[in-house]
Design a protein around this motif. Structure first.
Motif, mmCIF file in Angstrom:
data_model
loop_
_atom_site.group_PDB
_atom_site.id
_atom_site.type_symbol
_atom_site.label_atom_id
_atom_site.label_comp_id
_atom_site.label_asym_id
_atom_site.label_seq_id
_atom_site.Cartn_x
_atom_site.Cartn_y
_atom_site.Cartn_z
ATOM 1 N N THR A 171 0.829 -1.209 0.000
ATOM 2 C CA THR A 171 0.000 0.000 0.000
ATOM 3 C C THR A 171 0.862 1.257 0.000
ATOM 4 O O THR A 171 0.598 2.220 -0.735
ATOM 5 C CB THR A 171 -0.935 0.014 1.228
ATOM 6 N N LEU A 172 1.935 1.241 0.792
ATOM 7 C CA LEU A 172 2.840 2.392 0.886
ATOM 8 C C LEU A 172 3.543 2.655 -0.444
ATOM 9 O O LEU A 172 3.629 3.794 -0.906
ATOM 10 C CB LEU A 172 3.869 2.160 1.999
ATOM 11 N N ILE A 173 4.052 1.605 -1.051
ATOM 12 C CA ILE A 173 4.759 1.752 -2.327
ATOM 13 C C ILE A 173 3.832 2.308 -3.400
ATOM 14 O O ILE A 173 4.203 3.213 -4.167
ATOM 15 C CB ILE A 173 5.364 0.402 -2.768
ATOM 16 N N MET A 174 2.618 1.785 -3.462
ATOM 17 C CA MET A 174 1.662 2.253 -4.467
ATOM 18 C C MET A 174 1.309 3.724 -4.254
ATOM 19 O O MET A 174 1.240 4.506 -5.212
ATOM 20 C CB MET A 174 0.398 1.400 -4.412
ATOM 21 N N ALA A 175 1.094 4.118 -2.995
ATOM 22 C CA ALA A 175 0.748 5.512 -2.695
ATOM 23 C C ALA A 175 1.886 6.455 -3.065
ATOM 24 O O ALA A 175 1.671 7.524 -3.647
ATOM 25 C CB ALA A 175 0.394 5.651 -1.221
ATOM 26 N N LEU A 176 3.125 6.055 -2.732
ATOM 27 C CA LEU A 176 4.283 6.897 -3.058
ATOM 28 C C LEU A 176 4.495 7.022 -4.561
ATOM 29 O O LEU A 176 4.959 8.065 -5.049
ATOM 30 C CB LEU A 176 5.542 6.317 -2.402
ATOM 31 N N SER A 177 4.150 5.980 -5.308
ATOM 32 C CA SER A 177 4.328 6.027 -6.766
ATOM 33 C C SER A 177 3.443 7.105 -7.389
ATOM 34 O O SER A 177 3.844 7.789 -8.336
ATOM 35 C CB SER A 177 4.030 4.665 -7.394
ATOM 36 N N TYR A 178 2.220 7.278 -6.856
ATOM 37 C CA TYR A 178 1.342 8.338 -7.353
ATOM 38 C C TYR A 178 1.924 9.715 -7.036
ATOM 39 O O TYR A 178 1.900 10.630 -7.872
ATOM 40 C CB TYR A 178 -0.051 8.218 -6.726
ATOM 41 N N LEU A 179 2.453 9.859 -5.832
ATOM 42 C CA LEU A 179 3.020 11.137 -5.409
ATOM 43 C C LEU A 179 4.214 11.530 -6.280
ATOM 44 O O LEU A 179 4.278 12.644 -6.805
ATOM 45 C CB LEU A 179 3.438 11.061 -3.935
ATOM 46 N N VAL A 180 5.154 10.616 -6.447
ATOM 47 C CA VAL A 180 6.362 10.891 -7.231
ATOM 48 C C VAL A 180 6.000 11.148 -8.695
ATOM 49 O O VAL A 180 6.545 12.058 -9.336
ATOM 50 C CB VAL A 180 7.361 9.724 -7.115
ATOM 51 N N GLY A 181 5.073 10.346 -9.225
ATOM 52 C CA GLY A 181 4.654 10.521 -10.616
ATOM 53 C C GLY A 181 4.092 11.906 -10.884
ATOM 54 O O GLY A 181 4.396 12.527 -11.912
ATOM 55 N N ASN A 182 3.288 12.414 -9.961
ATOM 56 C CA ASN A 182 2.716 13.751 -10.133
ATOM 57 C C ASN A 182 3.765 14.847 -9.986
ATOM 58 O O ASN A 182 3.693 15.888 -10.646
ATOM 59 C CB ASN A 182 1.582 13.974 -9.126
ATOM 60 N N MET A 183 4.759 14.615 -9.141
ATOM 61 C CA MET A 183 5.826 15.600 -8.949
ATOM 62 C C MET A 183 6.665 15.770 -10.213
ATOM 63 O O MET A 183 7.078 16.885 -10.549
ATOM 64 C CB MET A 183 6.724 15.177 -7.777
ATOM 65 N N ILE A 184 6.891 14.679 -10.930
ATOM 66 C CA ILE A 184 7.757 14.712 -12.116
ATOM 67 C C ILE A 184 7.214 15.658 -13.181
ATOM 68 O O ILE A 184 7.975 16.372 -13.849
ATOM 69 C CB ILE A 184 7.938 13.289 -12.686
ATOM 70 N N LEU A 185 5.894 15.683 -13.359
ATOM 71 C CA LEU A 185 5.308 16.526 -14.412
ATOM 72 C C LEU A 185 5.586 18.010 -14.209
ATOM 73 O O LEU A 185 5.624 18.783 -15.173
ATOM 74 C CB LEU A 185 3.797 16.290 -14.495
ATOM 75 N N TRP A 186 5.782 18.432 -12.967
ATOM 76 C CA TRP A 186 6.047 19.843 -12.709
ATOM 77 C C TRP A 186 7.373 20.305 -13.308
ATOM 78 O O TRP A 186 7.539 21.484 -13.635
ATOM 79 C CB TRP A 186 6.017 20.114 -11.207
ATOM 80 N N ILE A 187 8.311 19.386 -13.436
ATOM 81 C CA ILE A 187 9.611 19.726 -14.041
ATOM 82 C C ILE A 187 9.405 20.170 -15.494
ATOM 83 O O ILE A 187 10.064 21.086 -15.984
ATOM 84 C CB ILE A 187 10.556 18.503 -13.989
ATOM 85 N N LYS A 188 8.437 19.524 -16.168
ATOM 86 C CA LYS A 188 8.178 19.802 -17.580
ATOM 87 C C LYS A 188 7.317 21.048 -17.791
ATOM 88 O O LYS A 188 7.198 21.550 -18.906
ATOM 89 C CB LYS A 188 7.469 18.600 -18.225
ATOM 90 N N LEU A 189 6.701 21.543 -16.714
ATOM 91 C CA LEU A 189 5.716 22.620 -16.850
ATOM 92 C C LEU A 189 6.350 24.014 -16.898
ATOM 93 O O LEU A 189 5.798 24.929 -17.509
ATOM 94 C CB LEU A 189 4.718 22.549 -15.678
ATOM 95 N N ARG A 190 7.504 24.190 -16.310
ATOM 96 C CA ARG A 190 8.068 25.522 -16.075
ATOM 97 C C ARG A 190 8.210 26.369 -17.343
ATOM 98 O O ARG A 190 7.964 27.570 -17.333
ATOM 99 C CB ARG A 190 9.436 25.389 -15.394
ATOM 100 N N LYS A 191 8.605 25.747 -18.456
ATOM 101 C CA LYS A 191 8.831 26.499 -19.691
ATOM 102 C C LYS A 191 7.533 26.835 -20.434
ATOM 103 O O LYS A 191 7.533 27.662 -21.342
ATOM 104 C CB LYS A 191 9.755 25.701 -20.616
ATOM 105 N N GLN A 192 6.440 26.203 -20.023
ATOM 106 C CA GLN A 192 5.197 26.372 -20.772
ATOM 107 C C GLN A 192 4.239 27.377 -20.144
ATOM 108 O O GLN A 192 3.301 27.841 -20.794
ATOM 109 C CB GLN A 192 4.489 25.020 -20.914
#
Length: 477
Positions: A171-192
């Protein structure tokens, strides 16, 4: 390659990756944490999902639709994104507070530790901006995000989850995977996006139309997620585990269909904004034909191989899942049709009332049938209720827009696919009686089924390829 085809491939890959962890891990999890452990995770995750739905409101559809309209204008796009995201932050914080209260004062004591862990998943929704990239038709970035997170998630589960006592670790691993996955997209957003703090009125203006779509989201969830809660309440947690496995396997064909709908939503929203009605209706008719071509093959293919596939894939203790999977696979036919109507007509045309009424109707039908059938037939009752609910939604949506999109004309087009898929199933079913290994039987059924279905539909495939080449040729002129 045509941008639409590229986006479909990207989004199809994205949707499959969302489910790739469960599909890869199902055989492993069925033999480690078992049906009961899977049922516990499914139950707590489903409850947490409801809070995530409240956090996101109707953003998945509303955000995509509105971002698609301002794709080419960075200033308008930035203003819109900041307004929508600020609203998302407010609603997510409210959802988190209520979830904490629920966990402390309402949640079943037996599962409380798992509810606390799922708080990470609920919190992750504050960082979910996948709707922005979908609206921009930039599915490649979403795909890359998922590849990174899913690979690491799979490795972590194989390494740390070893016994039935490790349900909390899973349960912990699955929950953290959602958190990290959503964080990654912010790296791509800054230039747009040019970030700024929007005024109160700029946020407020989006609340009611977003809330309107949220009603539909909740109604859909009643017959896609409430089943699990009702199985736990009216049957038992082990039966929920069997249902969870059947749903996850069946969901792969639903993902293939929804991937196409997600790709088409921004395209059709943009087309509706430009008042290109002729193209608009033509695209919907072609989409219905293509989606039903795929769906018929997948539905009857899964029904055929399930009897041999499930015991090998999940283990002999999960034969119960076979009949559940076969029933659920039927629902994909109606989900496919309804998905095209919803994502390519109702949402782009802002026919939100039709959409809302249809899913509320489906939710009511599903809830009532669940109450009647689950106590007697357990998970089988929930599967039957799902099929009937999807039929209800599809029929209401189709009949309501019959003046714009010809129902009978499209039914005549897709009926041949249905008939050919049934014949395919009849022809490949006897393969199971061959005196060869079960894995060989599955491979033979899949290969023969694919070849037979493609040969049956060779004329349609040739026409489809011809249309794609013609479009490419026109672009190069």
């Amino acid at each position: 390659m045509n941008k639409l085809i590229k986006n479909y491939i990207y989004n199809l890959s994205y949707q499959i990756l969302i489910m790739i962890i469960p599909l890869i891990l199902l055989p492993y999890l069925s033999r480690t944490i078992g049906a009961e452990g899977t049922g516990i995770y499914s139950y707590t995750y489903t409850i947490a999902q409801y809070f995530v739905l409240f956090a996101m409101l109707g953003m998945k559809n509303y955000g995509i639709r509105n971002i698609a309209k301002v794709q080419e204008n960075k200033e308008k796009r930035s203003k819109l994104f900041c307004s929508l995201y600020c609203m998302q932050v407010i609603t997510t914080i409210a959802a988190i507070i209520v979830y904490i209260l629920y966990t402390n004062f309402v949640a079943n004591e037996t599962y409380k530790i798992y509810f606390y862990i799922q708080l990470i998943y609920v919190f992750s929704s504050i960082l979910d901006i996948s709707w922005y990239f979908s609206g921009m038709e930039d599915f490649k970035k979403i795909l890359i995000r998922n590849i990174i997170t899913k690979i690491f998630t799979i490795l972590l589960i194989f390494y740390f989850v070893k016994t039935k006592n490790d349900i909390w670790v899973y349960t912990l691993i699955m929950a953290l995977s959602y958190l990290v996955g959503n964080m990654i997209l912010w790296i791509k957003l800054r230039k747009q996006i040019d970030f700024y703090i929007p005024k109160k009125d700029e946020i407020k203006i989006h609340f009611l139309p977003n809330l309107k779509l949220f009603v539909a989201v909740i109604a859909v969830s009643i017959y896609t997620m409430m089943d699990k809660i009702m199985i736990e309440a009216l049957s038992n947690i082990t039966e929920l585990g069997f249902y969870e496995y059947a749903e996850k396997i069946n969901y792969i064909q639903v993902l293939i269909i929804s991937a196409f709908g997600t790709v088409m939503l921004p395209r059709m929203s943009n087309m509706a904004e430009q008042n290109e009605n002729g193209k608009f209706v033509n695209n919907i008719n072609k989409s219905l034909e293509f989606i039903m071509f795929l769906s018929c093959a997948l539905c009857f293919g899964i029904m055929t191989v399930a009897e041999t596939f499930v015991p090998i894939y999940l283990g002999e203790n999960f034969k119960r899942t076979t009949i559940l999977l076969q029933i659920l696979s039927i629902s994909s036919l109606f989900v496919s049709w309804g998905n095209v109507i919803r994502t390519q007509y109702l949402i782009p045309k802002e026919k939100d009332n039709i959409y809302i009424v249809s899913v509320i109707l489906g939710a009511v039908v599903n809830f009532i049938i669940n109450l009647i059938l689950i106590p007697r037939f357990q998970a089988i009752g929930a599967c039957i209720a799902t099929v009937i609910a999807e039929v209800t939604v599809m029929l209401y949506q189709s009949i309501t827009i019959i003046k714009e999109i010809s129902l009978w004309k499209n039914i005549k087009k897709v009926c041949p696919f249905l008939i050919k898929a049934i014949f395919m199933m009849i022809l490949i079913y006897p393969v199971k009686y061959l005196e060869v290994s079960e894995i060989t039987i599955i491979i033979l059924q899949i290969l023969l089924g694919g070849i037979i279905y493609l040969l049956f539909n060779i004329k349609y495939i040739a026409n489809l390829v011809g249309r794609i080449k013609m479009k490419e040729g026109n672009k190069n002129v």
